[in-house]
Design a protein around this motif. Structure first.
Motif, PDB file in Angstrom:
ATOM      1  N   LYS A  53       0.880  -1.173   0.000  1.00 38.71           N
ATOM      2  CA  LYS A  53       0.000   0.000   0.000  1.00 38.71           C
ATOM      3  C   LYS A  53       0.915   1.220   0.000  1.00 38.71           C
ATOM      4  CE  LYS A  53      -3.739   2.489   0.729  1.00 38.71           C
ATOM      5  NZ  LYS A  53      -4.468   2.984  -0.374  1.00 38.71           N
ATOM      6  N   TYR A  55       1.374   5.223   0.288  1.00 43.00           N
ATOM      7  CA  TYR A  55       0.805   6.479   0.773  1.00 43.00           C
ATOM      8  C   TYR A  55       1.745   7.603   0.350  1.00 43.00           C
ATOM      9  CZ  TYR A  55      -2.064   3.605   3.863  1.00 43.00           C
ATOM     10  OH  TYR A  55      -2.946   2.685   4.375  1.00 43.00           O
ATOM     11  N   SER A  63      -3.149  15.516  -5.389  1.00 37.23           N
ATOM     12  CA  SER A  63      -3.537  14.104  -5.460  1.00 37.23           C
ATOM     13  C   SER A  63      -2.927  13.264  -4.337  1.00 37.23           C
ATOM     14  CB  SER A  63      -3.126  13.508  -6.813  1.00 37.23           C
ATOM     15  OG  SER A  63      -1.716  13.367  -6.886  1.00 37.23           O
ATOM     16  N   TYR A  65      -2.099  11.575  -0.758  1.00 37.43           N
ATOM     17  CA  TYR A  65      -2.977  11.081   0.303  1.00 37.43           C
ATOM     18  C   TYR A  65      -3.145  12.144   1.386  1.00 37.43           C
ATOM     19  CZ  TYR A  65      -4.779   8.086   4.000  1.00 37.43           C
ATOM     20  OH  TYR A  65      -5.549   7.547   4.997  1.00 37.43           O
ATOM     21  N   LYS A  83      -5.471  18.186   3.645  1.00 37.12           N
ATOM     22  CA  LYS A  83      -6.592  17.472   3.063  1.00 37.12           C
ATOM     23  C   LYS A  83      -6.247  15.990   3.109  1.00 37.12           C
ATOM     24  CE  LYS A  83      -9.784  17.591  -0.745  1.00 37.12           C
ATOM     25  NZ  LYS A  83     -10.141  18.230  -2.002  1.00 37.12           N
ATOM     26  N   VAL A  84      -7.136  15.231   3.736  1.00 36.07           N
ATOM     27  CA  VAL A  84      -6.959  13.790   3.888  1.00 36.07           C
ATOM     28  C   VAL A  84      -8.268  13.116   3.515  1.00 36.07           C
ATOM     29  CG1 VAL A  84      -6.362  11.917   5.467  1.00 36.07           C
ATOM     30  CG2 VAL A  84      -5.395  14.192   5.837  1.00 36.07           C
ATOM     31  N   GLU A  85      -8.222  12.263   2.510  1.00 39.30           N
ATOM     32  CA  GLU A  85      -9.403  11.505   2.082  1.00 39.30           C
ATOM     33  C   GLU A  85     -10.624  12.402   1.888  1.00 39.30           C
ATOM     34  OE1 GLU A  85      -9.544   8.443   5.109  1.00 39.30           O
ATOM     35  OE2 GLU A  85      -8.239   7.155   3.889  1.00 39.30           O
ATOM     36  N   GLY A  86     -10.406  13.555   1.273  1.00 33.67           N
ATOM     37  CA  GLY A  86     -11.497  14.467   0.949  1.00 33.67           C
ATOM     38  C   GLY A  86     -11.915  15.414   2.061  1.00 33.67           C
TER      39      GLY A  86
END
Length: 178
Positions: A53, A55, A63, A65, A83-86
């Motif tokens: 995975k 990150y 873009s 993470y 900004k993290v996951e939107g």
């Protein structure tokens, strides 16, 4: 220490790549995608280790993470948004300098991977204190001492100079850089 042993940044990257390729199955790797040397390297890692995975973090690439932006440096702290996951979060730290933002957002990823709540992480960032000899702000009389005596590479030195420039017009008669 790395440069003394490996002689160049590229050799350090090569050696660290062996570590990443040795990560346990279904593990994870974290990359600063603002480092141009790593963008191509990430592609190679993804091809060789499809189970990992990946990150990423950045101050320039939305873009990532974890993406940090709206960064404001002052003489005594740094504030920014991530900004993290939107989702967006306001971050405040006593630590100063661009390199500190990079270290913080990388640490955010580690904490999230380990299952910490994002709001606990954000609150904890506020409590991070200086580390001795690493851009530690000290005051004596009418002087500011920016102690970065542990610094050991060109990029770190440039970051320290950037921080030192914040003090140019702060009302103190002298700034001393160690």
């Amino acid at each position: 220490q790395h440069l003394e042993t490996f002689k160049s940044i590229d050799n350090v990257l090569k050696e660290k790549s062996n570590i990443i390729l040795s990560i346990k199955e279904n593990g994870y790797a974290i990359f600063n995608i603002d480092d141009i040397r790593l963008k191509d390297y990430i592609k190679v890692i993804k091809e060789k280790r499809k189970d990992l995975k990946i990150y990423t973090y950045s101050l320039n690439d939305k873009s990532a993470y974890v993406y940090a932006y709206d960064i404001k440096y002052s003489l005594y702290n740094t504030s920014f948004k991530i900004k993290v996951e939107g989702f967006e979060y306001d971050v405040f730290s006593k630590l100063i300098g661009k390199h500190s933002v990079y270290n913080i957002i990388c640490s955010v990823i580690v904490c999230l991977i380990k299952g910490m709540d994002i709001m606990d992480i954000i609150r904890s960032i506020n409590n991070i204190d200086y580390i001795d000899n690493r851009l530690k702000l000290e005051r004596k009389d009418n002087m500011i001492i920016l102690n970065d005596s542990y610094n050991s590479n060109v990029l770190g030195f440039k970051n320290a100079i950037d921080v030192l420039m914040l003090y140019e017009n702060d009302g103190y008669t002298k700034s001393l850089f160690l």
